[in-house]
Design a protein around this motif. Structure first.
Motif, PDB file in Angstrom:
ATOM      1  N   HIS A   1      20.495 -96.554 -49.321  1.00 60.35           N
ATOM      2  CA  HIS A   1      20.674 -95.116 -49.123  1.00 60.35           C
ATOM      3  C   HIS A   1      19.320 -94.426 -49.221  1.00 60.35           C
ATOM      4  O   HIS A   1      18.501 -94.744 -50.083  1.00 60.35           O
ATOM      5  CB  HIS A   1      21.624 -94.535 -50.184  1.00 60.35           C
ATOM      6  CG  HIS A   1      21.718 -93.047 -50.161  1.00 60.35           C
ATOM      7  ND1 HIS A   1      21.316 -92.259 -51.216  1.00 60.35           N
ATOM      8  CD2 HIS A   1      22.146 -92.193 -49.192  1.00 60.35           C
ATOM      9  CE1 HIS A   1      21.517 -90.981 -50.906  1.00 60.35           C
ATOM     10  NE2 HIS A   1      22.021 -90.927 -49.689  1.00 60.35           N
ATOM     11  N   SER A   2      19.077 -93.498 -48.303  1.00 59.52           N
ATOM     12  CA  SER A   2      17.922 -92.613 -48.389  1.00 59.52           C
ATOM     13  C   SER A   2      16.606 -93.402 -48.393  1.00 59.52           C
ATOM     14  O   SER A   2      16.365 -94.215 -47.513  1.00 59.52           O
ATOM     15  CB  SER A   2      18.062 -91.736 -49.640  1.00 59.52           C
ATOM     16  OG  SER A   2      17.128 -90.691 -49.634  1.00 59.52           O
TER      17      SER A   2
ATOM     18  N   ALA B   1      19.428 -93.189 -44.233  1.00 62.30           N
ATOM     19  CA  ALA B   1      18.291 -93.862 -44.845  1.00 62.30           C
ATOM     20  C   ALA B   1      17.072 -93.940 -43.932  1.00 62.30           C
ATOM     21  O   ALA B   1      17.190 -93.908 -42.707  1.00 62.30           O
ATOM     22  CB  ALA B   1      18.696 -95.275 -45.257  1.00 62.30           C
TER      23      ALA B   1
ATOM     24  N   ASP C   1      22.898 -83.217 -43.160  1.00 60.59           N
ATOM     25  CA  ASP C   1      21.873 -83.644 -44.111  1.00 60.59           C
ATOM     26  C   ASP C   1      20.760 -82.607 -44.226  1.00 60.59           C
ATOM     27  O   ASP C   1      20.214 -82.159 -43.213  1.00 60.59           O
ATOM     28  CB  ASP C   1      21.290 -84.984 -43.664  1.00 60.59           C
ATOM     29  CG  ASP C   1      20.706 -85.791 -44.805  1.00 60.59           C
ATOM     30  OD1 ASP C   1      20.080 -85.191 -45.693  1.00 60.59           O
ATOM     31  OD2 ASP C   1      20.879 -87.014 -44.805  1.00 60.59           O
TER      32      ASP C   1
ATOM     33  N   THR D   1      18.257 -83.376 -46.554  1.00 58.19           N
ATOM     34  CA  THR D   1      17.222 -84.159 -47.225  1.00 58.19           C
ATOM     35  C   THR D   1      16.429 -84.993 -46.231  1.00 58.19           C
ATOM     36  O   THR D   1      15.211 -85.110 -46.340  1.00 58.19           O
ATOM     37  CB  THR D   1      17.851 -85.063 -48.308  1.00 58.19           C
ATOM     38  OG1 THR D   1      18.548 -84.237 -49.254  1.00 58.19           O
ATOM     39  CG2 THR D   1      16.801 -85.866 -49.041  1.00 58.19           C
TER      40      THR D   1
ATOM     41  N   HIS E   1      23.601 -85.311 -47.656  1.00 63.69           N
ATOM     42  CA  HIS E   1      22.840 -86.553 -47.803  1.00 63.69           C
ATOM     43  C   HIS E   1      23.635 -87.602 -48.586  1.00 63.69           C
ATOM     44  O   HIS E   1      23.417 -88.796 -48.418  1.00 63.69           O
ATOM     45  CB  HIS E   1      21.517 -86.241 -48.511  1.00 63.69           C
ATOM     46  CG  HIS E   1      20.512 -87.337 -48.424  1.00 63.69           C
ATOM     47  ND1 HIS E   1      20.078 -87.878 -47.235  1.00 63.69           N
ATOM     48  CD2 HIS E   1      19.830 -88.020 -49.402  1.00 63.69           C
ATOM     49  CE1 HIS E   1      19.178 -88.820 -47.467  1.00 63.69           C
ATOM     50  NE2 HIS E   1      19.022 -88.931 -48.775  1.00 63.69           N
TER      51      HIS E   1
END
Length: 259
Positions: free
Chosen positions: A98-99, A122, A211, A213, A237
């Motif tokens: 993730h991210s 991600a 999202d 982020t 996010h």
């Protein structure tokens, strides 16, 4: 010039091989190997508990699940922490990030135990790519303005966390996640991948359309570039918290357990 049957067959095979090599410049998504192991990796502003909604769903499907505690110090440290967990797996393993941990998945995903990759809102850089420079080609997401530093340690302010990181979660739940936020070291953001596992492993991507982020269009670009099986979720996010059923189903598909 005449060509005998053996020469023709050799040329045909060589041509097919060249075509395959060319097409793998952008990874396709072949049918994944059936896997019973899943390794989950968290990103910035979080710890391993951020997968708490996904883990029981995967366990109920009979999968062996491990959530890595990413040290958030340097990229090599973070990759090493994931590699140690991958070393312990007893067979084909789906690696999920993730991210920020998409960086880790991209690098550590070349591990021989990894059968497929799943990216949840991600990062997905190419080998040696400057992700920061890539991200700057898209509008800056609002969460970036909410990062504050205490010396070398960075974190999100509470206001930014609730609004720009976990915007579609109930406030009480978002505050619990904020309470376990793990600060990251500045050095972590300077790391670059040396491999791009998505060029050789089946890849899956969950885009968060709301999202704040990571820019959703950047997510779409990375997913398309890697040739990933892609889903889009109307989510912040933190789709792994707000849409755990959809994220779990995507992981199950990567594990060869869902048509």
């Amino acid at each position: 010039m005449t060509m005998n049957r053996r020469s023709f067959s050799a040329a045909l095979i060589a041509g097919a091989a060249a075509s395959l090599i060319s097409s793998r410049g952008m990874a396709a998504t072949p049918a994944p190997t059936k896997a019973r192991n899943v390794v989950l990796v968290h990103g910035l502003f979080a710890d391993g508990s951020c997968w708490s909604e996904v883990i029981p769903r995967l366990q109920a499907a009979g999968l062996n699940v491990t959530s890595v505690q990413n040290p958030l110090t340097t990229l090599p440290d973070a990759v090493a922490s994931a590699q140690r967990v991958l070393d312990r797996q007893d067979g084909p393993t789906v690696l999920v990030g993730h991210s920020f941990s998409g960086m880790i998945v991209t690098e550590a995903g070349v591990h021989p135990n990894v059968s497929a990759l799943v990216y949840v809102a991600a990062r997905a850089p190419d080998a040696g790519e400057d992700y920061t420079a890539l991200a700057k080609t898209y509008p800056t997401p609002p969460a970036s303005a909410g990062i504050v530093f205490d010396g070398d340690e960075g974190r999100l302010t509470e206001a930014a966390f609730l609004r720009d990181f976990a915007g579609d979660l109930p406030e009480a739940k978002a505050r619990v996640l904020f309470a376990v936020q793990e600060p990251f070291h500045k050095a972590l953001l300077t790391g670059k991948t040396t491999h791009a596992a998505w060029r050789s492993k089946p890849s899956f991507y969950a885009v968060s359309t709301e999202d704040r982020t990571i820019n959703p269009d950047l997510e779409r670009f990375m997913a398309k570039r890697m040739g990933a099986k892609t889903i889009e979720l109307k989510s912040s996010h933190l789709s792994l918290i707000s849409h755990p059923d959809e994220i779990s189903q995507l992981i199950l598909e990567a594990a060869g357990q869902r048509a």
